[in-house]
Scaffold this active site. Structure first.
Site, PDB file in Angstrom:
ATOM      1  N   ASP A 139       0.836  -1.288  -0.041  1.00 50.88           N
ATOM      2  CA  ASP A 139      -0.043   0.013  -0.092  1.00 50.88           C
ATOM      3  C   ASP A 139       0.852   1.235   0.068  1.00 50.88           C
ATOM      4  O   ASP A 139       0.304   2.295   0.401  1.00 50.88           O
ATOM      5  CB  ASP A 139      -0.994   0.088   1.403  1.00 50.88           C
ATOM      6  CG  ASP A 139      -0.114  -0.236   2.345  1.00 50.88           C
ATOM      7  OD1 ASP A 139       1.235   0.150   2.341  1.00 50.88           O
ATOM      8  OD2 ASP A 139      -0.666  -0.709   3.572  1.00 50.88           O
ATOM      9  N   HIS A 145       5.996   5.713  12.771  1.00 48.40           N
ATOM     10  CA  HIS A 145       6.322   6.401  11.617  1.00 48.40           C
ATOM     11  C   HIS A 145       4.976   6.802  10.967  1.00 48.40           C
ATOM     12  O   HIS A 145       5.373   7.777   9.718  1.00 48.40           O
ATOM     13  CB  HIS A 145       7.328   5.680  10.575  1.00 48.40           C
ATOM     14  CG  HIS A 145       6.497   4.538   9.997  1.00 48.40           C
ATOM     15  ND1 HIS A 145       5.712   4.590   8.844  1.00 48.40           N
ATOM     16  CD2 HIS A 145       6.348   3.211  10.408  1.00 48.40           C
ATOM     17  CE1 HIS A 145       5.362   3.423   8.749  1.00 48.40           C
ATOM     18  NE2 HIS A 145       5.595   2.565   9.447  1.00 48.40           N
ATOM     19  N   HIS A 192      12.612   6.167  12.708  1.00 40.52           N
ATOM     20  CA  HIS A 192      12.473   6.277  11.309  1.00 40.52           C
ATOM     21  C   HIS A 192      13.199   7.529  10.870  1.00 40.52           C
ATOM     22  O   HIS A 192      12.897   8.410  11.360  1.00 40.52           O
ATOM     23  CB  HIS A 192      10.936   6.196  11.078  1.00 40.52           C
ATOM     24  CG  HIS A 192      10.751   5.914   9.540  1.00 40.52           C
ATOM     25  ND1 HIS A 192      10.777   7.005   8.699  1.00 40.52           N
ATOM     26  CD2 HIS A 192      10.194   4.860   8.819  1.00 40.52           C
ATOM     27  CE1 HIS A 192      10.324   6.383   7.405  1.00 40.52           C
ATOM     28  NE2 HIS A 192       9.890   5.201   7.460  1.00 40.52           N
TER      29      HIS A 192
HETATM   30  C1  UD1 Z   1       6.665   5.201   3.630  1.00 38.43           C
HETATM   31  C2  UD1 Z   1       5.242   4.790   3.015  1.00 38.43           C
HETATM   32  C3  UD1 Z   1       4.573   4.027   4.060  1.00 38.43           C
HETATM   33  C4  UD1 Z   1       5.421   2.841   4.867  1.00 38.43           C
HETATM   34  C5  UD1 Z   1       6.609   3.394   5.300  1.00 38.43           C
HETATM   35  C6  UD1 Z   1       7.718   2.208   5.850  1.00 38.43           C
HETATM   36  C7  UD1 Z   1       4.234   6.127   1.471  1.00 38.43           C
HETATM   37  C8  UD1 Z   1       3.320   7.287   1.180  1.00 38.43           C
HETATM   38  N1  UD1 Z   1       4.768   5.903   2.573  1.00 38.43           N
HETATM   39  O1  UD1 Z   1       6.523   6.086   4.576  1.00 38.43           O
HETATM   40  O2  UD1 Z   1       3.389   3.430   3.686  1.00 38.43           O
HETATM   41  O3  UD1 Z   1       4.617   2.384   5.899  1.00 38.43           O
HETATM   42  O4  UD1 Z   1       7.434   4.065   4.004  1.00 38.43           O
HETATM   43  O5  UD1 Z   1       8.638   2.807   6.475  1.00 38.43           O
HETATM   44  O6  UD1 Z   1       4.429   5.479   0.344  1.00 38.43           O
HETATM   45  N2  UD1 Z   1      14.036   8.290   4.545  1.00 38.43           N
HETATM   46  C9  UD1 Z   1      15.503   8.240   4.408  1.00 38.43           C
HETATM   47  N3  UD1 Z   1      15.930   7.155   4.265  1.00 38.43           N
HETATM   48  C10 UD1 Z   1      15.290   6.195   3.776  1.00 38.43           C
HETATM   49  C11 UD1 Z   1      14.011   6.121   3.713  1.00 38.43           C
HETATM   50  C12 UD1 Z   1      13.399   7.323   4.210  1.00 38.43           C
HETATM   51  O7  UD1 Z   1      16.355   9.278   4.689  1.00 38.43           O
HETATM   52  O8  UD1 Z   1      15.801   5.024   3.642  1.00 38.43           O
HETATM   53  C13 UD1 Z   1      13.568   9.730   4.691  1.00 38.43           C
HETATM   54  C14 UD1 Z   1      13.518  10.500   3.506  1.00 38.43           C
HETATM   55  O9  UD1 Z   1      13.810  12.041   3.840  1.00 38.43           O
HETATM   56  C15 UD1 Z   1      12.400  10.397   2.676  1.00 38.43           C
HETATM   57  C16 UD1 Z   1      11.415  10.515   3.987  1.00 38.43           C
HETATM   58  O10 UD1 Z   1      12.066   9.661   4.946  1.00 38.43           O
HETATM   59  O11 UD1 Z   1      11.937  11.633   2.080  1.00 38.43           O
HETATM   60  C17 UD1 Z   1      10.057  10.044   3.829  1.00 38.43           C
HETATM   61  O12 UD1 Z   1       9.977   8.929   3.072  1.00 38.43           O
HETATM   62  P1  UD1 Z   1       8.673   8.163   2.219  1.00 38.43           P
HETATM   63  O13 UD1 Z   1       8.819   6.741   1.797  1.00 38.43           O
HETATM   64  O14 UD1 Z   1       7.980   9.009   1.613  1.00 38.43           O
HETATM   65  O15 UD1 Z   1       7.706   7.783   3.610  1.00 38.43           O
HETATM   66  P2  UD1 Z   1       7.703   7.217   4.820  1.00 38.43           P
HETATM   67  O16 UD1 Z   1       7.244   7.898   6.111  1.00 38.43           O
HETATM   68  O17 UD1 Z   1       9.088   6.547   4.992  1.00 38.43           O
HETATM   69  N1  UDP Z   2      11.915  -2.958  10.802  1.00 37.14           N
HETATM   70  C1  UDP Z   2      13.652  -3.214  10.602  1.00 37.14           C
HETATM   71  N2  UDP Z   2      14.216  -2.193  11.056  1.00 37.14           N
HETATM   72  C2  UDP Z   2      13.704  -1.323  12.257  1.00 37.14           C
HETATM   73  C3  UDP Z   2      12.382  -1.194  12.258  1.00 37.14           C
HETATM   74  C4  UDP Z   2      11.530  -2.270  11.514  1.00 37.14           C
HETATM   75  O1  UDP Z   2      13.872  -4.195   9.892  1.00 37.14           O
HETATM   76  O2  UDP Z   2      14.549  -0.497  12.691  1.00 37.14           O
HETATM   77  C5  UDP Z   2      11.192  -4.078   9.885  1.00 37.14           C
HETATM   78  C6  UDP Z   2      10.264  -4.639  10.696  1.00 37.14           C
HETATM   79  O3  UDP Z   2      10.522  -5.876  11.297  1.00 37.14           O
HETATM   80  C7  UDP Z   2       8.789  -4.683   9.634  1.00 37.14           C
HETATM   81  C8  UDP Z   2       9.079  -3.597   8.793  1.00 37.14           C
HETATM   82  O4  UDP Z   2      10.714  -3.214   8.928  1.00 37.14           O
HETATM   83  O5  UDP Z   2       9.134  -6.099   8.896  1.00 37.14           O
HETATM   84  C9  UDP Z   2       8.065  -2.719   9.018  1.00 37.14           C
HETATM   85  O6  UDP Z   2       8.464  -1.679   8.367  1.00 37.14           O
HETATM   86  P1  UDP Z   2       7.577  -0.139   8.625  1.00 37.14           P
HETATM   87  O7  UDP Z   2       7.280  -0.241  10.235  1.00 37.14           O
HETATM   88  O8  UDP Z   2       8.903   0.853   8.379  1.00 37.14           O
HETATM   89  O9  UDP Z   2       6.581  -0.168   7.881  1.00 37.14           O
HETATM   90  P2  UDP Z   2       5.214  -0.728   7.701  1.00 37.14           P
HETATM   91  O10 UDP Z   2       5.123  -2.079   7.931  1.00 37.14           O
HETATM   92  O11 UDP Z   2       4.439  -0.053   8.774  1.00 37.14           O
HETATM   93  O12 UDP Z   2       4.377  -0.361   6.308  1.00 37.14           O
END
Ligand code: UD1
Ligand code: UDP
Length: 370
Positions: free
Chosen positions: A99, A209, A242
């Protein structure tokens, strides 16, 4: 042998990578399938860490993450970049997961290219478009355009029926691939991890997050963490934070100076699995962790008012607390003090699968497209 089935597998964030890695590994074993891994890199560091763990080298890396990215640009960049890749490789099927923006935008892109689509983790719903935001609508988009729905549970199949999806686009109950990833990691990783925690204290693991929790709800989660520490002198909290700036800045402001709260960067998946096992209680708004924790027997308090994963609530391993300070602290204090309550939750059955979901998905793809 007839021509191999060209399967484009698209993912971009940490949870999609964890849950699609077992599918990639399974497809690599099947001589009937040619898997082509396309990463959007919606996440960068958190994606790369999963690719390394599962030893997956993407065939296409779109490298789209930007600092504090917004949904408009990310969505349009994914649609345009995946269009080019799909035109080049001409896949027989595209698989997307869950999603996220990567899932919905790449599914739309495949749909515009008239390519058959498979949705892994299809059918999750809250039926509330704002919770979780924007994930609920991403699920609706993907389920509406896809041809094969790989549903983790019977409940997710029921949701698709309720949503009015025509069953000619088939629904399959496969289990959740997150259990495949968890079992694979726990079985293959024999390292011992030391998180520098105090061995004399009880450990609570916290993660948060979600976009709809930004601002006051996340501040309340932080205040609840402080209250739990104040109420329980034998407890420590570890929080892998996060990297989203909307999360990191708030969490650091509230929690960085308490000596029994340890903030750490996101952990690689293998150490994180070890930390989940070491924790006495997990507090989280994560989707994946709600699914993993019941397999590990760790009671989990979900920091949301509603969940698209009701199965673990029903089987008893998970409780909903929202972001209400007193509700969170009261549930946690009860669990810390009441052995019976604790055992009831920790002995609940895992409702999300048996670790064979990816094998079922591969079998179905071969049966339908081979
Ligand atoms: C995204 C997904 C959410 C999922 C989550 C898992 C959308 C809209 N959101 O949210 O559904 O639950 O990932 O973690 O698709 N960033 C880094 N390094 C990384 C990853 C993220 O620096 O490796 C920072 C960056 O500034 C980036 C920001 O996090 O722009 C947001 O990342 P984004 O994927 O847009 O949203 P999440 O909150 O991570
Ligand atoms: N996870 C990880 N390291 C972390 C936190 C979470 O490997 O520091 C793993 C966790 O075990 C799960 C996945 O990341 O499998 C969940 O990711 P997140 O919570 O970012 O996203 P969501 O599942 O809410 O979309």
């Amino acid at each position: 042998m007839s021509k191999k089935i060209k399967a484009g597998i698209v993912f971009g964030t940490r949870p999609e990578a964890i849950k699609m890695a077992p599918v990639v590994l399974e497809f690599q074993k099947r001589e009937e399938i040619e898997p082509i891994v396309i990463v959007t890199a919606q996440h960068r560091q958190m994606l790369d860490s999963v690719l390394n763990l599962f030893n997956i080298t993407p065939d296409f890396d779109l490298n789209l993450m930007r600092e504090n990215q917004n949904l408009w640009e990310l969505t349009s960049n994914i649609i345009l970049s995946t269009k080019k890749v799909f035109e080049e490789i001409k896949p027989d099927v595209v698989l997307v997961h869950g999603d996220t923006t990567t899932s919905s935008a790449s599914a739309l892109s495949a749909f515009y290219g008239k390519i058959p689509i498979g949705h892994v983790e299809a059918g999750l719903r809250t039926f509330n478009k704002d919770y979780p935001f924007p994930e609920e609508i991403n699920r609706v988009i993907v389920d509406s355009v896809c041809d094969f729905h790989f549903c983790p549970t019977k409940g997710s199949i029921e949701n698709l029926k309720k949503s009015g999806i025509n069953p000619k686009y088939e629904f399959f109950e496969t289990g959740n691939t997150v259990i495949d990833a968890l079992f694979h990691t726990i079985q293959n990783d024999k390292n011992e991890y030391d998180f520098n925690l105090d061995k004399n204290l009880r450990t609570i693991l916290l993660t948060s997050h979600r976009r709809e929790n930004f601002g006051e709800p996340l501040e309340n989660i932080c205040k609840a963490a402080l209250k739990i520490i104040e109420d329980n002198s034998d407890v420590q909290i570890i929080y892998p934070v996060h990297p989203n700036p909307n999360v990191k800045n708030t969490v650091e402001k509230y929690l960085s100076s308490n000596e029994r709260i340890k903030l750490v960067p996101p952990l690689d998946y293998a150490p994180f699995c070890s930390l989940m096992k070491q924790a006495e209680i997990i507090l989280t708004d994560s989707g994946g962790i709600q699914e993993e924790a019941p397999s590990l027997g760790v009671p989990t308090i979900v920091l949301r008012d509603e969940t698209e994963r009701p199965e673990a609530l029903l089987s008893g391993g998970v409780k909903l607390a929202g972001c209400d300070i007193s509700k969170i602290t009261s549930i946690v204090n009860t669990l810390l003090g009441d052995k019976n309550e604790y055992e009831k939750m920790s002995k609940a059955v895992n409702p999300y699968g048996d670790g064979l979901a990816s094998k079922r998905i591969a079998d179905i793809i071969i049966e339908k497209l081979g």
